[in-house]
Design a protein around this motif. Structure first.
Motif, PDB file in Angstrom:
ATOM      1  N   UNK A 137       0.745  -1.048  -0.070  1.00 31.02           N
ATOM      2  CA  UNK A 137      -0.153   0.153   0.007  1.00 31.02           C
ATOM      3  C   UNK A 137       0.930   1.462  -0.071  1.00 31.02           C
ATOM      4  N   UNK A 138       0.688   2.259  -0.738  1.00 25.43           N
ATOM      5  CA  UNK A 138       1.153   3.332  -1.064  1.00 25.43           C
ATOM      6  C   UNK A 138       0.877   4.537   0.190  1.00 25.43           C
ATOM      7  N   UNK A 139       2.063   4.717   0.767  1.00 24.96           N
ATOM      8  CA  UNK A 139       1.803   5.658   2.045  1.00 24.96           C
ATOM      9  C   UNK A 139       1.300   7.133   1.780  1.00 24.96           C
ATOM     10  N   UNK A 170       5.464  -4.670  10.822  1.00 23.06           N
ATOM     11  CA  UNK A 170       5.924  -4.158   9.603  1.00 23.06           C
ATOM     12  C   UNK A 170       5.147  -3.101   8.887  1.00 23.06           C
ATOM     13  N   UNK A 171       4.051  -2.744   9.142  1.00 24.56           N
ATOM     14  CA  UNK A 171       3.249  -1.735   8.844  1.00 24.56           C
ATOM     15  C   UNK A 171       3.957  -0.365   8.796  1.00 24.56           C
ATOM     16  N   UNK A 172       4.129   0.175   7.503  1.00 25.68           N
ATOM     17  CA  UNK A 172       4.639   1.576   7.362  1.00 25.68           C
ATOM     18  C   UNK A 172       3.561   2.586   7.368  1.00 25.68           C
ATOM     19  N   UNK A 173       2.514   2.403   7.531  1.00 26.07           N
ATOM     20  CA  UNK A 173       1.347   3.426   7.606  1.00 26.07           C
ATOM     21  C   UNK A 173       0.429   3.230   8.733  1.00 26.07           C
ATOM     22  N   UNK A 442      -4.280  13.208  -0.514  1.00 24.09           N
ATOM     23  CA  UNK A 442      -2.737  12.870  -0.419  1.00 24.09           C
ATOM     24  C   UNK A 442      -2.132  13.099   0.972  1.00 24.09           C
ATOM     25  N   UNK A 443      -1.382  12.362   1.155  1.00 30.47           N
ATOM     26  CA  UNK A 443      -0.687  12.481   2.553  1.00 30.47           C
ATOM     27  C   UNK A 443       0.502  12.806   2.705  1.00 30.47           C
ATOM     28  N   UNK A 444       1.008  13.745   3.619  1.00 29.66           N
ATOM     29  CA  UNK A 444       2.286  14.120   3.530  1.00 29.66           C
ATOM     30  C   UNK A 444       3.103  13.378   4.513  1.00 29.66           C
ATOM     31  N   UNK A 445       3.570  12.152   4.130  1.00 31.10           N
ATOM     32  CA  UNK A 445       4.208  11.345   5.052  1.00 31.10           C
ATOM     33  C   UNK A 445       5.638  11.220   4.492  1.00 31.10           C
ATOM     34  N   UNK A 446       6.565  11.341   5.445  1.00 32.05           N
ATOM     35  CA  UNK A 446       7.871  11.349   5.279  1.00 32.05           C
ATOM     36  C   UNK A 446       8.461   9.806   4.679  1.00 32.05           C
TER      37      UNK A 446
END
Length: 446
Positions: A137-139, A170-173, A442-446
């Motif tokens: 999944x795209x963050x 493992x989840x990155x978001x 859209x999400x401003x995630x580093x």
């Protein structure tokens, strides 16, 4: 040629203040916020006496498409949301089929791009056996991952502890969860079937889907998230006991563990089952007046971070069934802001805090790009509210496809008069302009 709109004379509610500011919109964006603005080509909207707030971001809705469109559609529910001042929604994956692959997730985005009047995002669903798919999944353009740690439909109940451990590590978001313990619920259900057979009263719902079921699951999930340092969000807190799981001494932007309260859990209580029956049957259940009041207080004290709806329509015919065959959920997007305005008018919450919990905080928590505030350079998601316009909720003015509301018969004292979605005046005094659709968040995630 650029299109300009100038909102004059409103009481602008933003970032903890109420200011007599004007707002100039250029195309999709807020161009200028300030005193006594003017523009030679702008369409001027006089908002004298009204509150101007950022568009609400609702992080939990069920719009039923695909597969359950006899109950609701993205098209109908997004319109109801916009009429209720909700300019952006995040929709859940327990549709039919369940949103368990990237392809099925994209299908929902494609539908929304063509049909949603509101801005939109969709959660990717987790099951016991799709972890690798979830991790694709795209963050930047998906709001989060949804996991049902309790009863759900299809293959959405995740009860495998190894799977949960791997997901949380493992989840990155952000991982959002419905927390109710399935074993507790099943045991309680058997007790009530033994007592009542098929004629279980609706008053048993909060005893079957009990405080214990909620706390057992949410406390376990919070512990798992703390262990793995997962960014974790607990949906629809319904009990006083659960509120102690959350901190209120950390800025929201720094919190790993967050939570939400829903409109119905802060409005109804278990006595209302006697008159409303299945129309207030939700999961988690509406519980006692004490739970209702303590959830509201926890929201004010910042243990609970945001306010959402859990909008989940079913048809009138489905809701008219007896307890065992009555599905849980109800429509709320159209009436969430009017309901919260009642709390404001009754002195239970300031309008500044209401805006913080419904607009600013969802943007912070999910790191939404350029929404949730009235700021220059942000998208013009804006709502005008008249706090002196009494109206009666009835079936004739319910906009959700299901055609009913748990608030029927209630007179609200506030009315949404105008809703701008990304600069487009999508709703004005009961009429829609559908020339422009909403945008993908859209999400401003580093």
């Amino acid at each position: 040629m650029a299109k300009y709109t100038l909102i004059k004379n409103a009481k602008l509610v933003n970032e903890g203040e109420i200011l007599a500011h004007d707002v100039l919109i250029k195309d999709q964006m807020i161009e200028k916020v300030g005193y006594d603005l003017s523009h030679e080509t702008a369409t001027v909207l006089d908002a004298e006496g009204k509150f101007l707030i950022p568009g609400i971001i609702d992080d939990q809705v069920h719009f039923r498409e695909p597969g359950l469109t006899h109950k609701a559609e993205i098209y109908t529910e997004a319109k109801a949301a916009v009429a209720g001042g909700i300019t952006s929604f995040m929709e859940m994956p327990n549709t039919v089929p369940n949103t368990l692959t990237q392809e099925l997730l994209q299908d929902k985005y494609d539908i929304a791009a063509e049909r949603s009047l509101a801005n939109y995002s969709f959660f990717m669903g987790a099951s016991n056996d799709n972890l690798e798919e979830v991790l694709k999944t795209n963050r930047q353009d998906v709001c989060g991952i949804k996991v049902f740690m309790g009863s759900s439909t299809g293959n959405m109940l995740v009860d495998n502890e190894e799977t949960l451990e791997r997901l949380f590590s493992r989840a990155e978001l952000i991982v959002a969860a419905h927390c109710e313990d399935e074993g507790t619920i099943r045991a309680n259900m058997e007790l009530y079937k033994e007592k009542y057979g098929d004629d279980i009263p609706f008053t048993a719902h909060p005893l079957i889907r009990s405080e214990e079921a909620c706390y057992l699951s949410s406390s376990k999930a919070v512990a798992l998230a703390r262990k793995n340092k997962t960014k974790f969000h607990v949906l629809h807190i319904s009990t006083a006991k659960e509120t102690d799981l959350f901190d209120n001494d950390i800025p929201l932007k720094d919190k790993l563990i967050t939570s939400e309260a829903c409109i119905h859990h802060m409005w109804f209580n278990d006595e209302d089952y006697l008159t409303k029956g299945g129309n207030i049957k939700w999961n988690p259940a509406v519980k006692t007046a004490y739970d209702r009041d303590m959830v509201f207080q926890a929201m004010l004290e910042d243990k609970i971070d945001i306010i959402a709806t859990d909008h989940a329509p079913h048809t009138i015919e489905e809701k008219n069934n007896g307890y065992l065959n009555c599905p849980s959920g109800g429509p709320l997007v159209q009436h969430a802001l009017p309901a919260m305005m009642e709390h404001y008018l009754n002195g239970k919450i300031s309008i500044e805090r209401m805006v913080e919990k419904m607009c600013h905080n969802p943007a912070i928590l999910f790191e939404v790009e350029k929404r949730g505030y009235i700021r220059e350079g942000y998208y013009a998601d804006l709502v005008l509210v008249d706090s002196h316009d009494v109206w009666l909720v009835d079936k004739g003015n319910v906009l959700s496809k299901c055609g009913w509301s748990p608030f029927e018969g209630y007179k609200f004292r506030s009315k949404i008069t105008h809703t701008f979605v990304s600069g487009h005046l999508a709703y004005e005094n009961g009429k829609f302009n559908e020339e422009q659709k909403g945008m993908r968040l859209k999400f401003d995630r580093k």
